[in-house]
Design a protein around this motif. Sequence first.
Motif, PDB file in Angstrom:
ATOM      1  N   UNK A  32      42.219 -33.069 -10.556  1.00  0.00           N
ATOM      2  CA  UNK A  32      42.581 -33.603  -9.646  1.00  0.00           C
ATOM      3  C   UNK A  32      40.833 -34.098  -9.067  1.00  0.00           C
ATOM      4  N   UNK A  33      40.496 -35.355  -9.494  1.00  0.00           N
ATOM      5  CA  UNK A  33      38.892 -35.279  -9.193  1.00  0.00           C
ATOM      6  C   UNK A  33      38.633 -36.622  -7.876  1.00  0.00           C
ATOM      7  N   UNK A  34      37.632 -35.882  -7.226  1.00  0.00           N
ATOM      8  CA  UNK A  34      37.167 -36.276  -6.360  1.00  0.00           C
ATOM      9  C   UNK A  34      35.949 -36.400  -5.816  1.00  0.00           C
ATOM     10  N   UNK A  35      35.324 -37.086  -5.304  1.00  0.00           N
ATOM     11  CA  UNK A  35      34.517 -37.103  -4.423  1.00  0.00           C
ATOM     12  C   UNK A  35      34.395 -37.513  -2.511  1.00  0.00           C
ATOM     13  N   UNK A  36      33.387 -36.736  -1.749  1.00  0.00           N
ATOM     14  CA  UNK A  36      33.567 -37.471  -0.674  1.00  0.00           C
ATOM     15  C   UNK A  36      31.988 -37.513   0.250  1.00  0.00           C
ATOM     16  N   UNK A  37      31.566 -39.107   0.377  1.00  0.00           N
ATOM     17  CA  UNK A  37      30.371 -39.019   0.757  1.00  0.00           C
ATOM     18  C   UNK A  37      30.369 -38.453   1.749  1.00  0.00           C
ATOM     19  N   UNK A  38      29.118 -37.755   2.702  1.00  0.00           N
ATOM     20  CA  UNK A  38      28.605 -37.483   3.715  1.00  0.00           C
ATOM     21  C   UNK A  38      28.557 -38.760   4.845  1.00  0.00           C
ATOM     22  N   UNK A  39      29.255 -37.974   5.803  1.00  0.00           N
ATOM     23  CA  UNK A  39      29.674 -38.608   6.737  1.00  0.00           C
ATOM     24  C   UNK A  39      30.921 -39.138   6.721  1.00  0.00           C
ATOM     25  N   UNK A  40      32.078 -39.269   5.508  1.00  0.00           N
ATOM     26  CA  UNK A  40      32.935 -39.750   5.639  1.00  0.00           C
ATOM     27  C   UNK A  40      33.932 -38.975   6.460  1.00  0.00           C
ATOM     28  N   UNK A  41      35.201 -40.165   6.267  1.00  0.00           N
ATOM     29  CA  UNK A  41      36.518 -39.589   6.916  1.00  0.00           C
ATOM     30  C   UNK A  41      36.994 -39.710   5.734  1.00  0.00           C
ATOM     31  N   UNK A  42      37.677 -38.555   4.976  1.00  0.00           N
ATOM     32  CA  UNK A  42      38.337 -39.146   3.322  1.00  0.00           C
ATOM     33  C   UNK A  42      39.672 -38.449   3.819  1.00  0.00           C
ATOM     34  N   UNK A  43      40.633 -39.029   3.439  1.00  0.00           N
ATOM     35  CA  UNK A  43      42.720 -38.494   4.037  1.00  0.00           C
ATOM     36  C   UNK A  43      43.340 -38.023   2.692  1.00  0.00           C
ATOM     37  N   UNK A  44      44.159 -37.422   2.501  1.00  0.00           N
ATOM     38  CA  UNK A  44      44.876 -36.976   1.402  1.00  0.00           C
ATOM     39  C   UNK A  44      45.731 -37.042   1.980  1.00  0.00           C
ATOM     40  N   UNK A  45      46.546 -38.528   1.377  1.00  0.00           N
ATOM     41  CA  UNK A  45      47.880 -38.856   1.609  1.00  0.00           C
ATOM     42  C   UNK A  45      48.990 -38.500   0.867  1.00  0.00           C
TER      43      UNK A  45
END
Lengths: 323, 237
Positions: A32-45
């Motif tokens: 599993x690869x991903x990145x989350x940017x500062x201040x972002x709302x990321x959802x795992x669905x």
Amino acid sequence: MDSTFQSSMQSTMIQATGLTHYYGPFPAIQDVNFDVRRGEILGFLGPNGAGKTTTMRILTGYMPPTRGTVTLDGYDVVEKSLEARRRIGYLPETVPLYTEMTVTSYLKYMGTLRGMPPKLIKGRTDDAVGLCHLEDYRKTIIGKLSKGFRQRVGIAQAIMHEPEVLVLDEPTIGIDPIQVVETRRLIEDLGKSQTVVLSSHILPEVSMICERVLIINEGKIVAEDTPKNLAEGLQGVERLEIEIGGPVTDVLPALRKIRGVSRVTHRSLTQKELYTVHVESGKDIRDEISKAVISSGWRLLSMQTVGMSLEEIFLKLTTHEDL
Amino acid sequence: MRTAQAVAWKEIQVYFSNPTAYIVGMMFLALSGFFFARDLNDPFPQASLENFFYGANIVLILIAPALTMRLMAEEQKLGTIELLLTSPVRDWEVIIGKYIASFVFLIATVSLTLYYTVLLYVFASPDPGPIYSGYLGLALYGGAALAIGLLCSTLTSNQIVAAVVAMGILLVMFFADLASDNIGGTASTIISEISIRSHFDDFDRGVIDTKHVVYYLSVIAFFLFMSIRALESRRWR
């Protein structure tokens, strides 16, 4: 410029690379690869059992991955665990609470554990109680609260120390519809100043709150997109995952020019440039792509069609809700 | 350190607001009181607490695991360990905090038996030496028993299992010197030195021997260290 392309240019808060976790011989998540940017709302669905909770547990440093790394604000969650954990507010799926404590004493205890200075704790407890609408239950023993209120206490403890990263595992599960709406609004508000990673198996929920969605199925990330573009995924568009060695700024427009390509997104991984090409249904454009890449003098390192169609995954998701 | 304090303070509050702890404390007082009373009914009673301390040793084998069984097992059962381990808390802070809480409750319970001493002083003139050394020995012995109990609680999410295993370890350590009688040579010496009871005898007689103090402190340190390691290993299981 594409929105996901822009995101990789901005500062990243969380970067997960090659996460794999085995429970005994069974892989819960794979590469599993991903990145989350500062201040972002990321959802795992993803449907139940897809590996969402495993991923969250690894993110928060509760358990190390079998393989792969996660950095949080630059700190490795295994190697520099304490520094990483200082930045996290976490609501586990089961909402574990000390049932014999009162709401405020619990929140104060959690605040101390999170390393908050004593002076701040009093005020922040009041803030968290206010934000989660628990004013009337300050002195109530947690064991006597209903499921919905326990969920609020769980959220309150996650946000009270104003963490830079908020990790919420199924934050709206088991609470009544009115509270669900309130909780979503709360998460959206928090997302304005904090980085939020949340998981859900409810499609509309994720599309409402999140700026970007990762769809995870059987331990693998099968799609990554904005909620708006996800709808497109439902209309039978096929996708190609391509790794190309070449300057990103030239490759992207070149790919977009190819006939039959509806959209291209780009992800930068360590020493890897991955492109996801959305193809209009019924067309096979792999020949054109490889020709375009080779003739420009770039290197075509891998190309594959994405296995399971989104539709099949969406069938397993909760795609509607009665509010 | 502040987090260790917070953990300890929270657990102390749980002890003092929880009926289980009071029942356990009451059992300790009733049973150890029985040993004290038996001494007084002797045809030629001595103004000493020797029998009480011996009885308290036996009773602690049951009481200490009952006090510690909840500490870590419940966190694992409720899942609160997930929040504990994802907070910026070091593993040793959790273990030390929990240990201190159980020790404070034990000392509070044991200190209620000080009225035996008062009774002795009212009705006779006891030798103060063995009383001081006996209480010191009891605190060390109790501390060791709690450390063993805490390790067992860290290893399982089942409180009953934690308590039973701790009682088993304590019983074996208690009777180890009896078993050593049947074996000769170095093995015999080693086994009898492991015995948690034989190290208490000198305290009961009024002797504070560094050897025994070091023994109990080593047992405490060893089992707390193992508990910290056991908690760490949870992350890898």
